[in-house]
Design a protein around this motif. Structure first.
Motif, PDB file in Angstrom:
ATOM      1  N   GLU A  14     103.216  31.586  -8.656  1.00  0.00           N
ATOM      2  CA  GLU A  14     103.191  32.707  -9.756  1.00  0.00           C
ATOM      3  C   GLU A  14     101.781  33.365  -9.714  1.00  0.00           C
ATOM      4  OE1 GLU A  14     106.404  33.669 -10.933  1.00  0.00           O
ATOM      5  OE2 GLU A  14     106.830  32.117  -9.483  1.00  0.00           O
ATOM      6  N   THR A  15     100.848  32.923  -9.431  1.00  0.00           N
ATOM      7  CA  THR A  15      99.581  33.410  -9.588  1.00  0.00           C
ATOM      8  C   THR A  15      99.009  33.570  -8.068  1.00  0.00           C
ATOM      9  OG1 THR A  15      98.887  31.205 -10.323  1.00  0.00           O
ATOM     10  CG2 THR A  15      99.716  32.704 -11.990  1.00  0.00           C
ATOM     11  N   ALA A  16      98.293  32.505  -7.811  1.00  0.00           N
ATOM     12  CA  ALA A  16      97.265  32.481  -6.581  1.00  0.00           C
ATOM     13  C   ALA A  16      97.100  30.885  -6.348  1.00  0.00           C
ATOM     14  CB  ALA A  16      96.120  33.230  -6.907  1.00  0.00           C
ATOM     15  N   GLY A  17      96.675  30.970  -4.876  1.00  0.00           N
ATOM     16  CA  GLY A  17      95.749  29.734  -4.477  1.00  0.00           C
ATOM     17  C   GLY A  17      94.371  29.800  -4.332  1.00  0.00           C
ATOM     18  N   ILE A  18      93.698  28.932  -4.926  1.00  0.00           N
ATOM     19  CA  ILE A  18      92.350  29.190  -4.983  1.00  0.00           C
ATOM     20  C   ILE A  18      91.446  27.853  -4.327  1.00  0.00           C
ATOM     21  CG2 ILE A  18      90.386  29.240  -6.550  1.00  0.00           C
ATOM     22  CD1 ILE A  18      93.541  29.987  -8.209  1.00  0.00           C
ATOM     23  N   SER A  19      90.403  28.036  -3.594  1.00  0.00           N
ATOM     24  CA  SER A  19      89.659  26.885  -3.176  1.00  0.00           C
ATOM     25  C   SER A  19      88.169  27.307  -3.450  1.00  0.00           C
ATOM     26  CB  SER A  19      89.905  26.826  -1.438  1.00  0.00           C
ATOM     27  OG  SER A  19      88.795  25.878  -1.387  1.00  0.00           O
ATOM     28  N   CYS A  20      87.289  26.628  -4.129  1.00  0.00           N
ATOM     29  CA  CYS A  20      86.266  26.820  -4.438  1.00  0.00           C
ATOM     30  C   CYS A  20      85.082  26.150  -3.684  1.00  0.00           C
ATOM     31  CB  CYS A  20      85.828  26.369  -5.826  1.00  0.00           C
ATOM     32  SG  CYS A  20      86.978  27.195  -7.327  1.00  0.00           S
ATOM     33  N   THR A  21      83.696  26.713  -3.672  1.00  0.00           N
ATOM     34  CA  THR A  21      82.651  25.867  -3.163  1.00  0.00           C
ATOM     35  C   THR A  21      81.426  26.292  -3.806  1.00  0.00           C
ATOM     36  OG1 THR A  21      81.212  25.753  -1.260  1.00  0.00           O
ATOM     37  CG2 THR A  21      82.472  28.026  -1.603  1.00  0.00           C
ATOM     38  N   GLY A  22      80.541  25.398  -4.230  1.00  0.00           N
ATOM     39  CA  GLY A  22      79.331  25.642  -4.922  1.00  0.00           C
ATOM     40  C   GLY A  22      78.812  24.461  -5.766  1.00  0.00           C
ATOM     41  N   GLY A  69      74.444  29.218 -15.000  1.00  0.00           N
ATOM     42  CA  GLY A  69      73.379  28.773 -14.125  1.00  0.00           C
ATOM     43  C   GLY A  69      73.814  28.028 -12.936  1.00  0.00           C
ATOM     44  N   GLY A  70      75.091  28.071 -12.859  1.00  0.00           N
ATOM     45  CA  GLY A  70      75.699  27.601 -11.525  1.00  0.00           C
ATOM     46  C   GLY A  70      76.012  28.612 -10.468  1.00  0.00           C
ATOM     47  N   ASP A  71      75.999  28.318  -9.205  1.00  0.00           N
ATOM     48  CA  ASP A  71      76.121  29.346  -8.036  1.00  0.00           C
ATOM     49  C   ASP A  71      77.184  28.654  -7.101  1.00  0.00           C
ATOM     50  OD1 ASP A  71      74.500  27.374  -7.312  1.00  0.00           O
ATOM     51  OD2 ASP A  71      72.748  28.657  -6.859  1.00  0.00           O
ATOM     52  N   GLY A  72      77.557  29.834  -6.096  1.00  0.00           N
ATOM     53  CA  GLY A  72      78.547  29.303  -5.249  1.00  0.00           C
ATOM     54  C   GLY A  72      79.654  30.489  -5.114  1.00  0.00           C
ATOM     55  N   GLY A  73      80.715  30.103  -4.616  1.00  0.00           N
ATOM     56  CA  GLY A  73      81.779  31.128  -4.433  1.00  0.00           C
ATOM     57  C   GLY A  73      83.108  30.506  -4.245  1.00  0.00           C
ATOM     58  N   LEU A  74      84.083  31.312  -4.290  1.00  0.00           N
ATOM     59  CA  LEU A  74      85.569  30.864  -4.021  1.00  0.00           C
ATOM     60  C   LEU A  74      86.390  32.013  -3.255  1.00  0.00           C
ATOM     61  CD1 LEU A  74      87.540  32.725  -6.061  1.00  0.00           C
ATOM     62  CD2 LEU A  74      86.085  31.663  -7.773  1.00  0.00           C
ATOM     63  N   ILE A  75      87.622  31.333  -2.777  1.00  0.00           N
ATOM     64  CA  ILE A  75      88.440  32.247  -2.002  1.00  0.00           C
ATOM     65  C   ILE A  75      89.688  32.006  -3.008  1.00  0.00           C
ATOM     66  CG2 ILE A  75      87.543  32.333   0.297  1.00  0.00           C
ATOM     67  CD1 ILE A  75      89.427  30.093   0.876  1.00  0.00           C
ATOM     68  N   ALA A  76      90.355  33.127  -2.899  1.00  0.00           N
ATOM     69  CA  ALA A  76      91.813  33.081  -3.647  1.00  0.00           C
ATOM     70  C   ALA A  76      92.836  34.333  -2.927  1.00  0.00           C
ATOM     71  CB  ALA A  76      91.462  33.562  -5.068  1.00  0.00           C
ATOM     72  N   LEU A  77      94.237  33.697  -2.885  1.00  0.00           N
ATOM     73  CA  LEU A  77      95.088  34.669  -2.254  1.00  0.00           C
ATOM     74  C   LEU A  77      96.483  34.547  -3.242  1.00  0.00           C
ATOM     75  CD1 LEU A  77      96.280  35.793   0.227  1.00  0.00           C
ATOM     76  CD2 LEU A  77      96.835  33.669   1.226  1.00  0.00           C
TER      77      LEU A  77
END
Length: 341
Positions: free
Chosen positions: A253-261, A301-309
């Motif tokens: 109903e929303t998205a799939g998310i995978s993070c890195t950081g 203060g955190g860093d990184g990124g993510l992908i979402a579809l």
């Protein structure tokens, strides 16, 4: 004049329809970690190797979807490629802990059913993402850790390897450098001071987590993440990747998310689930929701990124570092890979 106005309006509508028709629909996206990734520090050969590995992963996932298999199958197959490559901090390329061990984490989630599986601190499973899927599908649990997770994986027939399988010179050298710079203190930064994360001055050592989100022919989403954690980590530390809702989350109903950081910040902000919640309860699009949450991580203060579809094939791939290994496949099979800002 009226006729001209109607003609102009018709032309604008036609142009709008054409743009909409050209709107890309993505079916699979990947990341291979974020951090201080600068072109000036990358040899042409290494850049080509990263792009080739990401391309192979994307093509493998796309082929899986084209065969009519599920988004879960595509996520697992895609992450296998990245786990089998020594370039990424997952599987074969996992970094070393302070004690010179490789401890791997992974998670996977089914957007259709909200079923999820995760493993943490495993040392003998060749492809940790398969271990996470086995927990989801072959047990009544969501997460298993350490020796118990390794034992379970062996019992259900997954490929088990000697821990020496994960040894690579580059990761070993990275550990020696981290130990050399280490202050011997293990202090977590909670945003109020410039302390070192787990005694390591360069927290970019840990970035290299891999992840994938896929949308299959039935309209179902799946997301998965796999990592070797942080170079020189101590005391059994576990990051966000295997924690459902923090580093990995998926809902049709929303998205799939995978993070890195920097995992501690992703856990504290429950990043992946918060993106989903902003979409579900505030009606935000995937790009806007992802940007809001990552900005919050950055302010702390955190860093990184993510992908979402999302279920319509829209994507977001934000990051607040110098680069993030990332790639996409559209519904018609067009592959795109990027590394830098």
């Amino acid at each position: 004049m009226k006729k001209l106005r109607y003609l102009a309006l018709g032309l604008l509508m036609a142009m709008s329809a054409s743009v909409n028709a050209q709107q890309k629909k993505y079916v699979l996206i990947v990341h291979g970690g974020a951090g201080t990734i600068l072109k000036k520090n990358m040899t042409p050969e290494k850049e080509a190797a990263y792009k080739a590995a990401l391309t192979l992963a994307l093509e493998t996932g796309y082929k899986t979807l084209k065969q009519g298999k599920t988004s879960l199958d595509a996520v697992e197959a895609t992450i296998h490629v990245l786990e089998d490559s020594p370039l990424f901090n997952a599987g074969k390329g996992a970094v070393f802990t302070h004690d010179g061990r490789n401890e791997l984490d992974a998670a996977i989630m089914n957007g259709k059913t909200l079923e999820a599986g995760a493993i943490a601190g495993v040392t003998t499973i060749r492809n940790p993402i398969s271990g996470a899927r086995a927990v989801m599908e072959k047990s009544e649990h969501v997460m298993m850790v350490g020796d118990g997770a390794d034992k379970f994986a062996k019992e259900v027939g997954l490929t088990i390897v000697d821990p020496k399988y994960y040894w690579t010179k580059e990761r070993w050298d990275g550990l020696q450098q981290a130990i050399k710079e280490d202050s011997t203190k293990a202090v977590l930064d909670h945003g109020s001071k410039k302390s070192m994360l787990l005694g390591t001055k360069n927290h970019d050592y840990k970035f290299g987590t891999v992840g994938c989100v896929a949308l299959d022919n039935a309209g179902n989403l799946a997301a998965g993440t796999s990592t070797g954690g942080m170079t020189n980590k101590k005391y059994g530390r576990v990051g966000d990747a295997p924690i459902i809702g923090a580093g990995t989350y998926c809902n049709n109903e929303t998205a799939g998310i995978s993070c890195t950081g920097w995992g501690e910040f992703y856990i504290r902000n429950v990043v992946a689930k918060t993106i989903s919640d902003l979409m579900e309860y505030k009606g935000l699009g995937v790009a806007e929701a992802s940007k809001i949450v990552l900005n919050k991580v950055g302010k702390m203060g955190g860093d990184g990124g993510l992908i979402a579809l999302d279920k319509k094939g829209n994507i977001a791939m934000p990051f607040n570092t110098e680069g993030m290994y990332r790639g996409t496949v559209t519904a018609d099979g067009k592959v795109e890979v990027q590394i830098y800002k």
